[in-house]
Design an enzyme around this catalytic site. Structure first.
Site, short mmCIF file in Angstrom:
data_model
loop_
_atom_site.label_atom_id
_atom_site.label_comp_id
_atom_site.label_asym_id
_atom_site.label_seq_id
_atom_site.Cartn_x
_atom_site.Cartn_y
_atom_site.Cartn_z
N GLY A 47 0.79 -1.22 0.00
CA GLY A 47 0.00 0.00 0.00
C GLY A 47 0.82 1.27 0.00
N GLY A 49 3.87 1.59 -1.64
CA GLY A 49 4.70 1.71 -2.82
C GLY A 49 5.21 0.34 -3.22
N ASP A 172 2.70 -6.67 12.54
CA ASP A 172 2.34 -7.38 11.30
C ASP A 172 3.11 -8.70 11.19
OD1 ASP A 172 1.06 -7.89 8.94
OD2 ASP A 172 2.42 -6.68 7.73
#
Length: 563
Positions: A47, A49, A172
């Site tokens: 999201g 790049g 994450d």
């Protein structure tokens, strides 16, 4: 040579920006960034790049990774804020020095084609992700053994202890963000794009770009307090690590390992481990943060003795988990959202409690990102440093259990179509936050006395659940009839007056040829009225019906611009 942006617009190979939507196009192989880093190939897309394998021409052509940030913000104050957040993230990453974290080299601000681009330069790790290892094992009918996952825990928990000691939470952790390094077979923690520092006293983060909040996490892997409430603790990482272990053990998606109706994991059924490891994982996966291990070191102390096993290079079916926090996984649909400043629902959604798979996620693997002036803000905000933090006790709703006097799950009575609705909503790529709020809005319009009350999973609310499901199904039918593009559906909930301003300006500049803004209104109104006859367009709720109107208009604008 033709190159394509994330919206599949065709461009000449020499272009740096899409001539149709303005999105940055991939850097070409052989291109040199900052007169130093030569691009070898693209590694992935997220999201924020893209990431590239490059060689440092000033360091004996040493391999490195270039991580691109391309904030598509328009207001000057947002660009200033974006630069500030980028610099702060780079500063934090520079402070992390651990042999199992890719070493930070530099941060760059480079002007390409009259626009500023930001890059982070880090070590290139020669290895393979644990997700890829699992895929290969599944192809041979195997997965990871209990001894192997315990070894992984023993090797990665010290890394989490280290970053947590620096007041940093990764947010994450998943199989695709752990790399098996070929040189020493150690797990390497990658993709610190979502890294955050915990603010003192509060124990949770809110990323901000301008005045809008951002939620970040990966469905199935992130705990409820992270996805639902925007709170994160050190043991939020421990929860995600436990889910990662279960996926490696079973070769199944998190959604296949969790009973969303009962609110329990399938211990002994899908998940078969020793009682000692089960006890550790259960505590890591506790619903309330205060019931989990507080520190990674505490888990190491409780782990049963693991036999030293070298991770084999055998290889199981692809785990299809969609990235919420943009990382190495390809998520080009997210990149397209960077192009415009967006407006998103930030109200608390009143969601029926029987729809609670994976922290009230509606059972999908869809993106949950609350963002303001650009999705790039997701990966760039680092909140102030702290000296100490402890996990407070916070109140989360209990997962209910109910009697079943009729001999079949209550959840099936009055809500037989829920599974199909969730599948359709996910297949259509309709953001669940928008969808649930829309359905709730319609439901409460018919039942105003129920506003503010969540439906239960009990028999007493079976008819109401069926009514909710019926409304949801009808709404999906109408959205399907609208024949919206994937990009327009993905943007539902994010449209606003900003889009109208952009379209007016485009029409004024003649970008639509002879087509006018008034004609856009006319054509959009005509299609909208066919779908929702009787809706007063002068009083449309901008977060529900108004979003569909904008989506229809957006598709019409795309057609006109292509012509």
């Amino acid at each position: 040579m033709q190159v394509y942006c994330s919206k599949q617009h065709g461009n000449n190979g020499g272009n740096r920006f899409c001539i149709h939507c303005g999105e940055p196009l991939p850097l070409a192989s052989g291109q040199v960034v900052n007169n130093r880093y030569r691009i070898i190939r693209q590694l992935g897309q997220g999201g924020f790049g893209r990431t590239y394998l490059a060689e440092d021409q000033q360091k004996s052509h040493q391999s490195c990774v270039l991580k691109e940030f391309a904030p598509q913000v328009e207001a000057q104050q947002d660009l200033v804020k974006a630069k500030e957040l980028f610099e702060r993230e780079a500063s934090v990453l520079q402070s992390l020095e651990h042999p199992q974290i890719p070493r930070f080299h530099a941060s760059l601000q480079v002007e390409i084609g009259s626009k500023d681009f930001f890059f982070l330069v880090q070590d290139y790790i020669d290895g393979i992700s644990y997700e890829e290892l699992l895929e290969k094992r599944q192809a041979q009918g195997t997965a990871f053994s209990e001894e192997e996952v315990m070894k992984i825990l023993q090797e990665i928990l010290p890394v989490l202890s280290y970053i947590h000691s620096r007041d940093v939470v990764h947010r994450d952790i998943s199989p695709d963000n752990l790399i098996w390094r070929r040189s020493d077979h150690l797990p390497i923690l990658i993709d610190f794009g979502g890294v955050k520092q915990l603010p003192a006293a509060e124990g949770f983060w809110f990323t901000q770009l301008g005045v809008n909040n951002t939620l970040l996490g990966k469905k199935g892997y992130a705990p409820e307090e992270q996805l639902r409430q925007g709170k994160v603790f050190f043991n939020s990482d421990l929860y995600s690590l436990a889910v990662t272990v279960l996926v490696l053990l079973t070769g199944k998606e998190p959604q296949k390992l969790y009973d969303s109706y009962e609110g329990v994991w399938y211990w002994g059924k899908e998940i078969k481990v020793s009682s000692k490891l089960e006890s550790v994982l259960k505590k890591m996966l506790a619903y309330k943060p205060s019931d989990r291990y507080e520190k990674a070191a505490d888990i190491l102390a409780d782990l049963p003795g693991a036999t030293t096993v070298r991770t084999q290079n055998n290889y199981v079916t692809k785990l299809k988990t969609m990235v919420v926090a943009p990382g190495r996984k390809q998520a080009s649909n997210i990149v397209s959202k960077l192009h415009s400043k967006t407006k998103l629902i930030n109200q608390n959604v009143t969601m029926p409690v029987w729809l609670r798979p994976f922290a009230v996620s509606l059972g999908g693997t869809t993106l949950v990102v609350l963002t303001g002036a650009g999705t790039w803000a997701v990966v760039n905000s680092i909140v102030r440093t702290v000296t100490s933090i402890s996990v407070p006790t916070i109140s989360l709703p209990e997962i209910p259990s109910f009697p079943n006097p009729l001999g079949r799950p209550v959840s099936q009575r009055g809500s037989e179509n829920i599974t199909e609705i969730l599948r359709r909503r996910q297949q259509l790529d309709i953001p669940e936050g928008f969808f649930v709020q829309f359905v709730d809005n319609l439901f409460h319009g018919q039942n105003p006395e129920l506003k503010g009350r969540s439906l239960s999973s009990g028999a007493e609310d079976a008819k109401l659940r069926a009514e909710w499901a019926g409304i949801a199904g009808n709404l999906l039918n109408q959205i399907e009839k609208a024949n919206l593009s994937t990009a327009a559906r993905q943007q539902l909930g994010r449209y606003g007056s900003e889009n109208e301003k952009i379209w007016r300006e485009q029409a004024r500049r003649g970008e639509w040829g002879k087509y006018t803004f008034n004609e856009l209104n006319r054509d959009t109104n005509q299609k909208f009225d066919q779908l929702f006859p009787g809706q007063d367009r002068g009083k449309l709720n901008q977060q529900t019906f108004g979003q569909v109107w904008y989506a229809i208009a957006a598709d019409q604008v795309s057609k006109v611009k292509i012509k």
